[in-house]
Scaffold this active site. Structure first.
Site, short mmCIF file in Angstrom:
data_model
loop_
_atom_site.label_atom_id
_atom_site.label_comp_id
_atom_site.label_asym_id
_atom_site.label_seq_id
_atom_site.Cartn_x
_atom_site.Cartn_y
_atom_site.Cartn_z
N SER A 1 18.43 113.82 82.34
CA SER A 1 17.95 112.75 81.47
C SER A 1 17.11 113.22 80.29
O SER A 1 17.00 112.52 79.30
CB SER A 1 17.19 111.71 82.29
OG SER A 1 16.23 112.33 83.10
N HIS B 1 22.85 108.46 83.71
CA HIS B 1 23.13 108.62 82.28
C HIS B 1 24.59 108.99 82.01
O HIS B 1 24.94 109.34 80.89
CB HIS B 1 22.22 109.71 81.68
CG HIS B 1 20.84 109.23 81.42
ND1 HIS B 1 20.52 108.42 80.34
CD2 HIS B 1 19.69 109.42 82.09
CE1 HIS B 1 19.24 108.15 80.36
NE2 HIS B 1 18.70 108.73 81.42
N LYS C 1 21.20 101.18 82.25
CA LYS C 1 21.34 102.03 81.06
C LYS C 1 22.54 101.54 80.25
O LYS C 1 22.42 100.56 79.54
CB LYS C 1 21.39 103.48 81.46
CG LYS C 1 19.96 103.86 81.89
CD LYS C 1 19.74 105.24 82.36
CE LYS C 1 18.24 105.41 82.58
NZ LYS C 1 17.90 106.17 83.76
C1 LIG Z 1 16.86 106.09 84.70
C2 LIG Z 1 17.24 106.90 85.84
C3 LIG Z 1 17.13 106.40 87.13
C4 LIG Z 1 16.47 105.08 87.42
O1 LIG Z 1 17.32 104.00 87.15
P1 LIG Z 1 16.73 102.54 87.06
O2 LIG Z 1 17.93 101.67 87.25
O3 LIG Z 1 16.09 102.38 85.74
O4 LIG Z 1 15.75 102.37 88.17
C5 LIG Z 1 17.58 107.18 88.18
N1 LIG Z 1 18.10 108.40 87.96
C6 LIG Z 1 18.21 108.92 86.73
C7 LIG Z 1 18.81 110.29 86.54
C8 LIG Z 1 17.77 108.20 85.62
O5 LIG Z 1 17.87 108.72 84.41
#
Ligand SMILES: *Cc1c(COP(=O)(O)O)cnc(C)c1O
Length: 394
Positions: A183, A211, A242
């Protein structure tokens, strides 16, 4: 509240250590160009890859579901919070990921903690994790009863060594967990080698495609599709917050994985179900992904264009292979100054420092979306160049 006085000192400490966070505020909808903190800016900071936040079909689906089903279910999924729409979404997410089944959980964060905690239940188990995995995987490891082994980022030699450690060899259960797309750096996990090593050593593979879903692979199906590894990865985690731009997470894998998790996973059992409007938004988002392939194409055209502009200007964009493009600065104050100067120029790109990234790896993290126009990206790149020169970064 005298007993909370100590927090004032804690906040001061955070400020002196440059770790104090005050959220920036949207004054309009989350969009490629929007009003942040009272100023119209080109927004390079959201995870709104396909710009679904404001997509008319997705918005209409949320409104219709509210009219038809009300605003919520006021229950956890296992009591009486599951609607036929929840079931439909889980079937369609399994189809999206090419698995037997999927289980929707409150968020990507809790999908990770729930899976690690539910599967790694004994000190005789071993959880193997990339050092740059997301915070939710780290917390999942803390909740799991397993021993933890951390390998250096994408270092297959180190992973090989860990797999051959006698303690790991004699473990009851072994599970490797990795981000699909990392990320902060935007690089992709080396899944083909991970799959080969794990198959040889009988290790469960769990990939967190937060992502990657809606972003890479055919029709945005994620890293498993990207590397053509269908059937080789045991557990795929996804987020609906996302590219899908709403809220929620899911665990995709076998039917037995779903049946087991829906009986034991604590966030699933003890936190309430998504409202119908959210589920409808996800269903509509999947339809858009399948029926409007031009969005994915525009996301990648924009990504390529913006990365090239930054590189031409002389910026170090690290090892990114995806729309997440870090602009390396290497100093907390300079990164913050660059972010502030860009804001004055009408560009929003947030500085990321320690502890989110290692000291010396401070950066601005940019993400373009399918909602940006080339003229926005030209303007943003010109601002980066001007401010980067003024600060001696390029
Ligand atoms: C953003 C993210 C999460 C968390 O996801 P949410 O739905 O916002 O709780 C988990 N793993 C990774 C790699 C992320 O980038």
């Amino acid at each position: 509240m005298k007993r909370l006085e100590f927090l004032k000192q804690e906040v001061e400490t955070l400020k002196t250590e440059s770790r104090f966070i005050q959220p920036h505020v949207l004054h309009t909808a989350q969009d490629a160009v929007c009003n942040i903190d009272g100023k119209e800016v080109i927004n390079l900071t959201s995870n709104n890859y396909l710009c679904l936040t404001t997509h008319p079909k997705v918005k209409a689906a949320a409104v219709k579901a509210t009219e038809d089903w009300g605003i919520g279910t006021a229950a956890v999924r296992t009591i009486i919070g599951t609607t036929t729409m929840h079931e439909e979404l889980e079937r369609k997410l399994a189809g999206f990921k090419g698995t037997q089944a999927a289980l929707v959980i409150q968020s990507g964060f809790t999908s990770n903690t729930a899976t690690c905690q539910s599967l790694m239940t004994s000190p005789e188990d071993v959880l193997i994790s990339d050092e740059l995995n997301h915070a939710s995987i780290i917390d999942g490891g803390r909740l799991a009863k397993a021993k933890k082994k951390i390998y250096r980022h994408s270092d297959m030699k180190h992973l090989f060594e860990i797999l051959n450690d006698p303690e790991v060899r004699k473990a009851r259960r072994k599970m490797l967990v990795t981000d699909g797309v990392f990320s902060m750096d935007g690089d992709i996990a080396n899944l083909p080698d991970i799959v080969e090593l794990c198959e040889k050593n009988d290790v469960i593979i769990m990939v967190d495609d937060a992502h990657a879903s809606g972003v890479i692979g055919e029709q945005g199906r994620g890293t498993v599709a990207h590397f053509n590894l269908k059937g080789k990865v045991d557990i795929q985690i996804g987020t609906l917050s996302k590219a899908f731009a709403t809220i929620g997470g899911y665990v995709a894998g076998t039917s037995a994985l779903k049946e087991y998790m829906q009986s034991v996973a604590r966030p699933f059992l003890f936190s309430s179900a998504h409202p119908p409007s959210v589920i409808a938004t996800c269903l509509a988002g999947l339809d858009v992904l399948y029926n409007e392939p031009q969005l994915l194409k525009k996301l990648w055209d924009n990504t390529k264009f913006f990365k090239e502009e930054l590189k031409k200007a002389g910026f170090d964009t690290g090892r990114s292979e995806t729309p997440i493009t870090p602009v390396m600065v290497g100093d907390t104050k300079k990164a913050k100054d660059l972010s502030a100067m860009l804001f004055e120029e009408g560009v929003f790109a947030l500085a990321i420092g320690f502890p989110t990234v290692a000291p010396g790896k401070e950066r601005l993290r940019t993400i373009v979306t399918a909602g940006h126009e080339i003229k926005d990206l030209e303007k943003a790149a010109a601002a980066f160049k001007k401010c980067g020169k003024a600060l001696g970064i390029i």
